[in-house]
Write a protein that holds these residues in place. Structure first.
Motif: not given
Length: 342
Positions: A138-139, A154-157, A177-178, A184-193
């Motif tokens: 929807a966003a 669409q491109h961001y950043g 975008p918010s 992004l928060e979930k990516i930071m705790s992605f398994p194996g990183l």
């Protein structure tokens, strides 16, 4: 099965349909299609009358509305019909026959990253919830899309420049975008990183693929992005194929679509494939990011094991990357634009 593309399966009597299979009715018993259409037309708009088979004594009557078919079967089934030469009709509901569909994709498809067994490639199923998927779609759907030849983006950043397959690192479009903050928060705790690898993503490309549209074989430009590339699949599934070419052998240009490959070509590179269901997150890193071309076949139908999977009307991917500042110094020099001998 019928000649008209309809079938009259047993057990359909309680499943309403706008199409009727009518026996003891047709040219072989002296009833033209026009007469049949006229008689059945008293119950509602008839879209067409077709031969049910080669006998000439059975037809398919297609109404516009289910209610018209219900009325006709109630009034005529099992009763002599004076307007049709007094013939007693035997009527059942009919449905379009199921077409047998097959994919020409013969490569075995892995369902997990461990089964794929390619260094640096990881997959997490149900990375987000169905509600989060709905909110992400929807966003982006209320924001403007850029139209490419076969898909929308669409491109961001930072904007990805398809002409050069790179980004203009000096042209900053703003923070991501918010509405992707929780991703992004979930990516930071992605398994194996580990903490050193969990770098904040600063570039997002959203791709919308209509059914049947895929992605040309390519490796994301080494000098454009850092090691980690995350791809979130939304709205529909697909197969992603990976291809690795031995050092010194031909590899397809990134702007060429290679869908069907001859057996002689297949012998020159390794091929693997994985199924990406909706809401799954794929990570490309290390060898899987730098040395394997990734590719989405241009199919509407995929074969996964013993199952035929139809592509949905759209698939939307969110690809998160970090723009590289400086040249790439990876060990995969054959594929590295920063280290290629020119």
């Amino acid at each position: 099965m019928t000649e008209s593309g309809f079938t009259c399966p047993k057990g359909l009597d309680n499943q309403f349909s706008p199409n009727l299979y009518v026996a003891n009715c047709g040219p072989a018993v002296g009833l033209s299609f026009d007469i049949i259409k006229s008689v059945f037309g008293t119950f509602g708009e008839v879209m067409g009358v077709h031969a049910a088979d080669n006998s000439g004594a059975r037809v398919i009557v297609c109404f516009h509305e289910v209610t018209a078919a219900q009325a006709a079967i109630k009034a005529l089934n099992g009763f002599p019909c004076p307007a049709l030469r007094g013939r007693t009709l035997h009527i059942r509901y009919s449905v379009p026959r199921q077409q047998k569909v097959q994919s020409d994709y013969s490569l075995p498809v892995s369902l997990s990253a461990s089964e794929l067994a390619t260094p640096g490639i990881h997959l997490v199923h149900e990375f987000i919830t169905a509600k989060e998927e709905e909110e992400l779609l929807a966003a982006v759907d209320i924001r403007p899309w850029k139209i490419l030849s076969k898909r929308r983006v669409q491109h961001y950043g930072h904007e990805f420049l398809y002409e050069t397959r790179n980004v203009d690192s000096k042209q900053f479009l703003g923070e991501l975008p918010s509405f992707v903050s929780h991703v992004l928060e979930k990516i930071m705790s992605f398994p194996g990183l580990d903490e050193n690898n969990s770098k904040l993503m600063d570039q997002l490309t959203v791709n919308e693929y209509p059914s049947g549209v895929g992605l040309s074989p390519h490796i994301d430009t080494h000098s454009a992005f850092d090691d980690l590339i995350f791809s979130l699949s939304l709205a529909g599934p697909c197969i992603m194929e990976f291809r690795k070419y031995p050092e010194g052998t031909w590899k397809p240009p990134d702007d060429v679509i290679v869908d069907k490959v001859s057996s002689s070509q297949c012998s020159t590179f390794a091929r693997k494939a994985i199924f990406l269901p909706a809401r799954s997150m794929l990570l490309l890193s290390g060898e899987g990011r730098y040395a394997w071309h990734h590719y989405i076949p241009h199919h509407k139908i995929d074969t996964v094991g013993d199952h035929v999977v139809r592509r949905s009307s759209r698939r939307v991917s969110f690809t998160f990357r970090k723009v590289r500042r400086g040249p790439c110094c990876c060990k995969y020099k054959q594929y590295c634009d920063s280290q290629m001998v020119r």
